[in-house]
Design a protein around this motif. Structure first.
Motif, mmCIF file in Angstrom:
data_model
loop_
_atom_site.group_PDB
_atom_site.id
_atom_site.type_symbol
_atom_site.label_atom_id
_atom_site.label_comp_id
_atom_site.label_asym_id
_atom_site.label_seq_id
_atom_site.Cartn_x
_atom_site.Cartn_y
_atom_site.Cartn_z
ATOM 1 N N THR A 43 0.852 -1.189 0.000
ATOM 2 C CA THR A 43 0.000 0.000 0.000
ATOM 3 C C THR A 43 0.887 1.238 0.000
ATOM 4 O O THR A 43 1.936 1.256 0.634
ATOM 5 C CB THR A 43 -0.910 0.011 1.247
ATOM 6 N N ARG A 44 0.449 2.267 -0.715
ATOM 7 C CA ARG A 44 1.180 3.532 -0.761
ATOM 8 C C ARG A 44 0.274 4.643 -0.251
ATOM 9 O O ARG A 44 -0.910 4.700 -0.599
ATOM 10 C CB ARG A 44 1.606 3.842 -2.207
ATOM 11 N N MET A 45 0.832 5.520 0.565
ATOM 12 C CA MET A 45 0.093 6.676 1.067
ATOM 13 C C MET A 45 0.781 7.951 0.600
ATOM 14 O O MET A 45 2.003 8.093 0.717
ATOM 15 C CB MET A 45 0.023 6.653 2.593
ATOM 16 N N TYR A 46 -0.019 8.871 0.081
ATOM 17 C CA TYR A 46 0.495 10.156 -0.381
ATOM 18 C C TYR A 46 -0.244 11.275 0.345
ATOM 19 O O TYR A 46 -1.449 11.159 0.634
ATOM 20 C CB TYR A 46 0.269 10.335 -1.880
ATOM 21 N N PRO B 182 5.650 18.857 1.708
ATOM 22 C CA PRO B 182 6.741 18.502 2.634
ATOM 23 C C PRO B 182 6.221 17.871 3.926
ATOM 24 O O PRO B 182 5.042 17.995 4.287
ATOM 25 C CB PRO B 182 7.406 19.855 2.911
ATOM 26 N N ILE B 183 7.124 17.206 4.619
ATOM 27 C CA ILE B 183 6.795 16.642 5.934
ATOM 28 C C ILE B 183 6.286 17.746 6.850
ATOM 29 O O ILE B 183 6.842 18.842 6.905
ATOM 30 C CB ILE B 183 8.041 15.978 6.543
ATOM 31 N N GLY B 184 5.180 17.472 7.538
ATOM 32 C CA GLY B 184 4.602 18.430 8.467
ATOM 33 C C GLY B 184 3.574 19.349 7.859
ATOM 34 O O GLY B 184 2.877 20.065 8.583
ATOM 35 N N PHE C 211 2.383 14.068 7.042
ATOM 36 C CA PHE C 211 3.429 13.166 7.503
ATOM 37 C C PHE C 211 4.145 13.792 8.694
ATOM 38 O O PHE C 211 4.493 14.969 8.670
ATOM 39 C CB PHE C 211 4.434 12.879 6.392
ATOM 40 N N LEU C 212 4.368 13.002 9.719
ATOM 41 C CA LEU C 212 5.163 13.418 10.873
ATOM 42 C C LEU C 212 6.632 13.081 10.611
ATOM 43 O O LEU C 212 6.948 12.238 9.755
ATOM 44 C CB LEU C 212 4.661 12.711 12.131
ATOM 45 N N ILE D 291 1.604 9.082 9.949
ATOM 46 C CA ILE D 291 0.682 10.060 9.393
ATOM 47 C C ILE D 291 -0.265 10.524 10.493
ATOM 48 O O ILE D 291 -0.760 9.714 11.288
ATOM 49 C CB ILE D 291 -0.121 9.461 8.223
ATOM 50 N N GLU D 292 -0.516 11.811 10.533
ATOM 51 C CA GLU D 292 -1.504 12.390 11.450
ATOM 52 C C GLU D 292 -2.749 12.735 10.658
ATOM 53 O O GLU D 292 -2.684 13.421 9.631
ATOM 54 C CB GLU D 292 -0.949 13.644 12.122
ATOM 55 N N PHE D 293 -3.894 12.261 11.116
ATOM 56 C CA PHE D 293 -5.174 12.551 10.479
ATOM 57 C C PHE D 293 -5.671 13.912 10.956
ATOM 58 O O PHE D 293 -5.664 14.200 12.157
ATOM 59 C CB PHE D 293 -6.183 11.462 10.832
ATOM 60 N N LEU D 294 -6.147 14.745 10.021
ATOM 61 C CA LEU D 294 -6.542 16.113 10.361
ATOM 62 C C LEU D 294 -8.002 16.435 10.057
ATOM 63 O O LEU D 294 -8.412 17.570 10.228
ATOM 64 C CB LEU D 294 -5.646 17.112 9.607
#
Length: 413
Positions: free
Chosen positions: A306-309, A319-321, A374-375, A380-383
């Motif tokens: 599985t890939r997450m983008y 970018p990260i964050g 992305f952290l 991954i943080e859900f928002l």
């Protein structure tokens, strides 16, 4: 209070599968299932898959208008049901055959109980395994078509990660119109663990669930966070110290709630999973640790294959964050929505970040409508959502459907 062995279940499902084949069920044929939780339900689901078909869960508690639409849209050649529910389907679009699985006599009793060969049926990993209807922005439900390869990948990953064996018992309490039920049914059957089914409507009663978990030796259970909170608030919840695993998904898991579980059930592992119906149940996972002090609970990292983008509005990686929309790629991405070509094209888009392979000749990704980031540690943080859709007790609801949905969910949950 009934029970069957794996061998008995297999033989019953084989007989029923042959009967379904005689009714015209073949690969990619959709078969409706309108039943309450029961042993017969498990026989029916397994038989449909053995016949090469895809099961379509129709919760009898849903409004008649919704059931009528789903029956008309999926056009199943057969509906599996129970004698007590036969009247529920009168006046609705009728399949060619309505089969009461709990009837005293049946047409498949004398059929062979030998295993069927998928190759003789022409069944492949790219055929449909099940189709579950989700909320639609126009008020019209969307039938999400999931293939065997996606759900098998999901189950094999779960076994690799969490390791059931014959000493385990999985509690099946999620309504089967909610895709968490897929792994509740098939993970224990795949691994030789016990599948224990809550009585109809029993999933609404936390005291009943506590007694069942204790008396049946349940080791593995799923909760949406709102239901987990109610469960942990019960004075006797600490009696469930035989639980090995609690799996959460369907809603954001608050760190305080995770901490409460670790406090009340210190020997129980807690896993936070994320995924939409459009990607075979779950696509990310995170293991909770006691003492986690962040302001939110991560949904974790991508599971196998599985890939997450996280992409901006131009579908470019951020970018990260930085917050963006979550897109999902890989083997678990669904085929699309039944009879909704435009919506499928809008939500299931080409994946420009990977090359075609024999296993994935035309890579696609699913546009979730969820926001995340992305952290630094790769989780991954859900928002939340990027539209007006909301989740109520784990169910995705559009604002125009909220009143009707609340009534249906109260009956289901």
């Amino acid at each position: 209070d009934a029970q069957v062995t794996s061998a008995q279940l297999n033989r019953q499902a084989n007989r029923l599968a042959r009967h379904l084949i005689g009714l015209g069920v073949a690969p990619d044929t959709q078969v409706a299932v309108g039943m309450q939780r029961s042993l017969e339900m498990v026989v029916g689901l397994l038989a449909i898959l053995k016949a090469g078909g895809a099961y379509v869960p129709l919760d009898p508690s849903y409004p008649a208008e919704r059931l009528a639409f789903m029956l008309k849209d999926s056009a199943p050649p057969a509906l599996l049901t129970q004698s007590s529910l036969k009247e529920r389907w009168q006046g609705l679009p009728e399949p060619m055959a309505v089969i009461e699985l709990d009837a005293r006599t049946n047409a498949w009793e004398q059929l062979s109980d030998a295993n069927l060969d998928p190759r003789e049926l022409g069944l492949t990993s790219k055929h449909l395994a099940y189709m579950i209807y989700t909320s639609g922005s126009t008020g019209r439900p969307k039938g999400v078509m999931n293939e065997h390869r996606g759900v098998v990948n999901r189950l094999l990953w779960m076994q690799d990660a969490y390791r059931l064996d014959s000493t385990d018992a999985v509690l099946q309490k999620t309504p089967f119109s909610f895709d968490v039920s897929v792994w509740e049914f098939f993970w224990p059957l795949l691994t030789g663990a016990r599948l224990v089914m809550a009585k109809p409507e029993g999933h609404k009663d936390p005291d009943y669930l506590i007694d069942l978990i204790c008396h049946a030796g349940i080791t593995t259970v799923h909760f949406v966070p709102s239901m987990l909170q109610i469960f942990l608030e019960q004075p006797d919840a600490a009696r469930c110290d035989g639980l090995t695993r609690v799996v959460c998904s369907g809603e954001a898991l608050a760190p305080a709630l995770a901490g409460r579980l670790h406090e009340r059930l210190p020997r129980t592992a807690l896993y936070n999973l994320y995924g939409p119906t459009e990607a075979a149940v779950d696509v990310t996972a995170w293991t909770s640790q006691p003492g986690h002090t962040a302001t939110s609970t991560p949904i974790g990292r991508p599971i196998a294959n599985t890939r997450m983008y996280v992409l901006d509005r131009h579908r470019r990686p951020v970018p990260i964050g930085v917050a963006g929309e979550l897109y999902i790629g890989g083997i678990q991405v669904a085929r699309g929505y039944l009879n909704r070509a435009e919506l499928t094209q809008e939500c299931f888009v080409p994946d420009p970040f990977v090359d075609s392979t024999p296993q994935e000749p035309n890579p696609r990704m699913y546009k979730t409508g969820d926001l995340g980031r992305f952290l630094p540690d790769g989780n991954i943080e859900f928002l939340g959502r990027n539209d007006f859709q909301v989740k109520i007790r784990g169910f995705r609801i559009e604002p125009g459907e909220i009143e009707a949905a609340l009534c249906a969910i109260d009956r289901v949950k």
